[in-house]
Design an enzyme around this catalytic site. Structure first.
Site, PDB file in Angstrom:
ATOM      1  N   SER A   1      -9.595   1.858   2.239  1.00 10.72           N
ATOM      2  CA  SER A   1      -8.481   2.668   1.759  1.00 10.72           C
ATOM      3  C   SER A   1      -7.387   1.784   1.185  1.00 10.72           C
ATOM      4  O   SER A   1      -6.479   2.265   0.532  1.00 10.72           O
ATOM      5  CB  SER A   1      -7.931   3.557   2.879  1.00 10.72           C
ATOM      6  OG  SER A   1      -7.256   2.790   3.851  1.00 10.72           O
TER       7      SER A   1
ATOM      8  N   LYS B   1       0.839  -1.202   0.000  1.00 10.13           N
ATOM      9  CA  LYS B   1       0.000   0.000   0.000  1.00 10.13           C
ATOM     10  C   LYS B   1       0.875   1.253   0.000  1.00 10.13           C
ATOM     11  O   LYS B   1       1.899   1.314   0.675  1.00 10.13           O
ATOM     12  CB  LYS B   1      -0.921  -0.027   1.224  1.00 10.13           C
ATOM     13  CG  LYS B   1      -1.965   1.073   1.243  1.00 10.13           C
ATOM     14  CD  LYS B   1      -2.904   0.861   2.420  1.00 10.13           C
ATOM     15  CE  LYS B   1      -3.912   1.971   2.561  1.00 10.13           C
ATOM     16  NZ  LYS B   1      -4.797   1.746   3.717  1.00 10.13           N
TER      17      LYS B   1
ATOM     18  N   SER C   1     -10.248  -0.681   6.349  1.00 13.72           N
ATOM     19  CA  SER C   1      -9.512  -0.471   5.107  1.00 13.72           C
ATOM     20  C   SER C   1      -9.073  -1.743   4.400  1.00 13.72           C
ATOM     21  O   SER C   1      -8.866  -1.738   3.191  1.00 13.72           O
ATOM     22  CB  SER C   1      -8.280   0.389   5.380  1.00 13.72           C
ATOM     23  OG  SER C   1      -8.670   1.638   5.884  1.00 13.72           O
TER      24      SER C   1
END
Length: 193
Positions: free
Chosen positions: A160, A83, A184
């Site tokens: 996210s 990420k 997320s």
């Protein structure tokens, strides 16, 4: 065994490591297949950075090891995505926001370093909701753009960490590293399988 593209992209993380450690599959061949898949599926906008040269060089280093050396690496040759809010040495960490565009960390985050030390290969950085401040990965930043669900591009991947989930679900990578503060990783796991 002949490793067709379909057989390679169907591998789970554990199956891929087993095939590479046993010498049945070359890490460089596997990494090249997944990098090509990432490029072919660029419309998903799952990645903010794709490290073609770095990933192939790391895979060749794994292939150059002897069998006993590979066996000491529990993740030998495993391609992963990380990420974009987790620091990676030599790759931009922008948290998918223009404010951090061009930020190049001097070292890996400890979690990334442990994966690399175990033999994992960093394919690239996964797109995300800007600054991880939302649960849709509908990023309107021109630096990143929205992540699309690999099963239906009209839908969101959620969370996210949507880019990480989309990359795994689309078989761009068999594994990834995300973060979760409010669903997320759990939301994209539910929406992307």
């Amino acid at each position: 065994m002949t490793w067709t593209v379909d057989k390679q992209i169907a591998l789970t993380a554990t199956q891929a490591v087993e095939a590479i450690q046993s010498g049945q599959l070359k890490a460089a061949e596997y990494a090249a297949t997944l990098l090509a898949r990432a490029q072919a599926l660029a419309n998903l906008n799952a990645l903010t950075v794709l490290d073609v040269e770095g990933a192939l060089a790391a895979a060749r280093r794994i292939d150059a090891l002897g069998a006993s050396e590979r066996a000491r690496l529990p993740l030998a040759g495993l391609p992963i995505v990380v990420k974009d809010n987790i620091n990676t040495r030599g790759l931009q960490t922008s948290a998918a926001t223009p404010a951090l565009e061009g930020f190049m960390p001097a070292r890996h985050a400890p979690s990334v370093q442990r994966l690399v030390d175990a033999g994992a290969i960093l394919l690239g950085k996964a797109n995300m909701h800007e600054l991880a401040f939302g649960i849709t990965s509908t990023n309107l930043s021109p630096a990143a753009g929205p992540v699309r669900n690999p099963y239906d591009c009209e839908r969101i991947p959620g969370g996210s960490s949507g880019g990480t989930a989309a990359a795994i679900a689309a078989r761009i990578a068999p594994a990834g590293l995300g973060t979760d503060t409010g669903g997320s990783t759990r939301i994209p796991a539910a929406l992307c399988g």
